[in-house]
Enzyme design. Structure first.
Site, PDB file in Angstrom:
ATOM      1  N   ASP A 122       1.453  -1.016  12.184  1.00 31.67           N
ATOM      2  CA  ASP A 122       0.193  -1.501  11.605  1.00 31.67           C
ATOM      3  C   ASP A 122      -0.116  -2.949  12.002  1.00 31.67           C
ATOM      4  OD1 ASP A 122      -0.204   0.940  10.418  1.00 31.67           O
ATOM      5  OD2 ASP A 122       0.526   0.332   8.437  1.00 31.67           O
ATOM      6  N   LYS A 163       0.827  -1.206   0.000  1.00 36.23           N
ATOM      7  CA  LYS A 163       0.000   0.000   0.000  1.00 36.23           C
ATOM      8  C   LYS A 163       0.868   1.266   0.000  1.00 36.23           C
ATOM      9  CE  LYS A 163      -2.772   0.966   3.719  1.00 36.23           C
ATOM     10  NZ  LYS A 163      -2.631   2.346   4.196  1.00 36.23           N
TER      11      LYS A 163
HETATM   12  C1  S3P Z   1       2.243   4.872   6.205  1.00 27.75           C
HETATM   13  C2  S3P Z   1       2.782   5.204   7.422  1.00 27.75           C
HETATM   14  C3  S3P Z   1       2.209   4.784   8.716  1.00 27.75           C
HETATM   15  C4  S3P Z   1       1.247   3.613   8.557  1.00 27.75           C
HETATM   16  C5  S3P Z   1       0.313   3.788   7.403  1.00 27.75           C
HETATM   17  C6  S3P Z   1       1.069   3.979   6.088  1.00 27.75           C
HETATM   18  C7  S3P Z   1       2.890   5.367   4.983  1.00 27.75           C
HETATM   19  O1  S3P Z   1       1.524   5.884   9.284  1.00 27.75           O
HETATM   20  O2  S3P Z   1       0.510   3.437   9.748  1.00 27.75           O
HETATM   21  O3  S3P Z   1      -0.517   2.630   7.275  1.00 27.75           O
HETATM   22  O4  S3P Z   1       2.590   4.875   3.887  1.00 27.75           O
HETATM   23  O5  S3P Z   1       3.722   6.299   5.092  1.00 27.75           O
HETATM   24  P1  S3P Z   1       2.321   6.977  10.167  1.00 27.75           P
HETATM   25  O6  S3P Z   1       3.470   7.393   9.393  1.00 27.75           O
HETATM   26  O7  S3P Z   1       1.375   8.101  10.377  1.00 27.75           O
HETATM   27  O8  S3P Z   1       2.655   6.258  11.433  1.00 27.75           O
END
Ligand code: S3P
Length: 429
Positions: free
Chosen positions: A315, A22
């Site tokens: 996550d 993702k």
């Molecule tokens: C992500 C960073 C994380 C993660 C999210 C995806 C990203 O969030 O929890 O599912 O793609 O940079 P945070 O950076 O806010 O912790």
């Protein structure tokens, strides 16, 4: 809508491939749109969150075609985006929101961002504050803390910014804004967070310098379209990795999955809890290591989880909590307050869901304490409209005595549309 899952009565075996990552899929669309020339992205994650990113760039004039999991993006260069004629609806996607604000901060136009109920509760001041420091004008509910938000970009000043929260989204928003600033923008990251932005930028001919906690980017770099295959998402693999660790006699291999060390906290923790997990890097896609993970069922032991590993497993903490219900002894998870700002308050949601199906778990301000092992009875739980909570509850059905019924399961399409198909496949084998 609800979905009832019956317990499994045999081990998990065989191999599985999970859909594209993702985080990397979002970044491929963003950088492809800002590059000159065509970018082709293979194994793109066709989950709703990444489609929100595609839609946002389409609304800003980028021609993006999708055939299944292959995307073709006609990049418009750093100065080619157009003012969106209507508010951009970003659905449930926090990553789209934060990263897009970074891009919009440097645009010579105005944009308005909206999203669903969950997204409208998530804090945006963590990116609005540094982007304002760079010169962008941002307003919204509670002075721009919450959606809907409007942003007017400008010629940005570079900044040096120490991350006050351990967030890859905030880091990435500032680095993307840095592409539009005059001079060098530096982010100081006291604790490492996922570094996909840093690793994917060179694939587009971009340059980014990393020196310990310092990450620097020069503004005005020309990016070039490229061809990129997204590795499988370790966060999606984590659901079946955990299932395999918990069902005795299992021996499952997940193939072609991203093994970026800023994401592999789940593997390290399950190993420390006693699960036999083997990883083998088989190739590199750009700067991303990719490979296979083999995991066997095994008795687990409880442990204390805190500090620097937390951003590397952020996550997957719901899954660690589920695993801890089956582990011998106490598992204490600390330093995880960030979970309260995810798609839902994941500390509260995990404690509620696991309690309802029979776990012994207590909520802490910044984590939770789980006593194990206990027999999970099963029951009816809400997904909280949060994909990872819904999938965690579904994985509980692999080890529960009775069925687990999940209310509002469709949120799982946010990150893993093939989830139930894969789950049924493994249950039937
Ligand atoms: C992500 C960073 C994380 C993660 C999210 C995806 C990203 O969030 O929890 O599912 O793609 O940079 P945070 O950076 O806010 O912790």
């Amino acid at each position: 809508m609800e979905r009832t899952l019956t317990p499994i009565n045999h081990p998990l075996t065989g191999t599985l491939e999970v859909p594209g990552d993702k985080s990397i899929s979002h970044r491929a669309v963003i950088l492809g749109s800002l590059s000159r020339g065509t970018t082709v992205v293979e194994n793109f994650l066709d989950g709703e969150d990444c489609l929100s990113t595609v839609n946002a760039f389409k609304c800003m004039g980028v021609n993006i075609r999708r055939e299944g999991t292959t995307l073709s993006i006609e990049g418009r260069g750093l100065d080619g985006l157009k003012e969106p004629p209507a508010p951009l609806n970003l659905g449930n996607s926090g990553t789209t929101s934060r990263l897009l604000l970074g891009v919009l901060a440097g645009q010579p136009f105005h944009a308005c961002l909206t999203g669903d109920e969950s997204l409208s509760r998530r804090p945006m001041d963590r990116v609005a504050d540094p982007l304002r420091e760079m010169g962008a004008a941002i307003d919204g509910r509670e002075k721009g803390k919450y959606f809907p938000i409007s942003i007017r970009g400008t010629n940005l000043n570079p900044i040096t910014y120490t991350l006050p929260v351990h967030s890859a989204q905030v880091k990435s928003a500032i680095l993307l804004a840095g592409l539009f600033a005059e001079g060098r923008t530096t982010v100081i990251e006291p604790v490492p967070t996922r570094d996909h932005t840093e690793r994917i930028l060179p694939a587009f001919g971009g340059e980014i310098k990393r020196n310990g906690q310092y990450i620097s980017i020069e503004g005005g770099q020309e990016l070039k379209g490229t061809r990129f295959t997204v590795p499988g998402d370790l966060s999606s693999a984590a659901f079946f990795i955990t299932a395999s660790a918990l069902v005795q006699g299992s021996d499952l291999t997940i193939k072609h999955v991203g093994l970026n060390p800023t994401r592999t906290g789940i593997i390290d923790l399950l190993k420390q809890m006693g699960a036999p997990v083997e990883t083998k890097v088989t190739e590199k896609i750009g700067e991303e290591p990719v490979g296979d993970i083999r995991i066997q069922g095994s008795p687990l032991k409880g442990m204390k989880i805190e500090g620097e590993v937390i951003p590397r497993v952020i996550d997957e903490i719901p899954l660690i909590a589920l695993a801890a219900t089956q582990a011998n002894g106490v598992t204490e998870i600390r330093d995880a307050k960030e979970l309260r700002y995810k798609e839902t308050d994941r500390i509260q949601a995990v404690v509620d869901v696991l309690t309802k199906i029979g776990a012994d778990i207590q909520e802490l301000k910044d984590g939770m304490v789980i006593n194990g092992p206990v027999t999970l009875k099963g029951g009816t739980v809400s997904s909280y409209h949060d994909h990872r909570i819904g999938m965690m509850a579904a994985i509980a059905s692999f080890i529960s005595e009775g069925p687990v019924t999940i209310e509002h399961p469709s949120c799982i399409n946010i990150s893993y549309p093939q989830f139930f198909h894969h789950l049924n496949q493994l249950k039937q084998e």
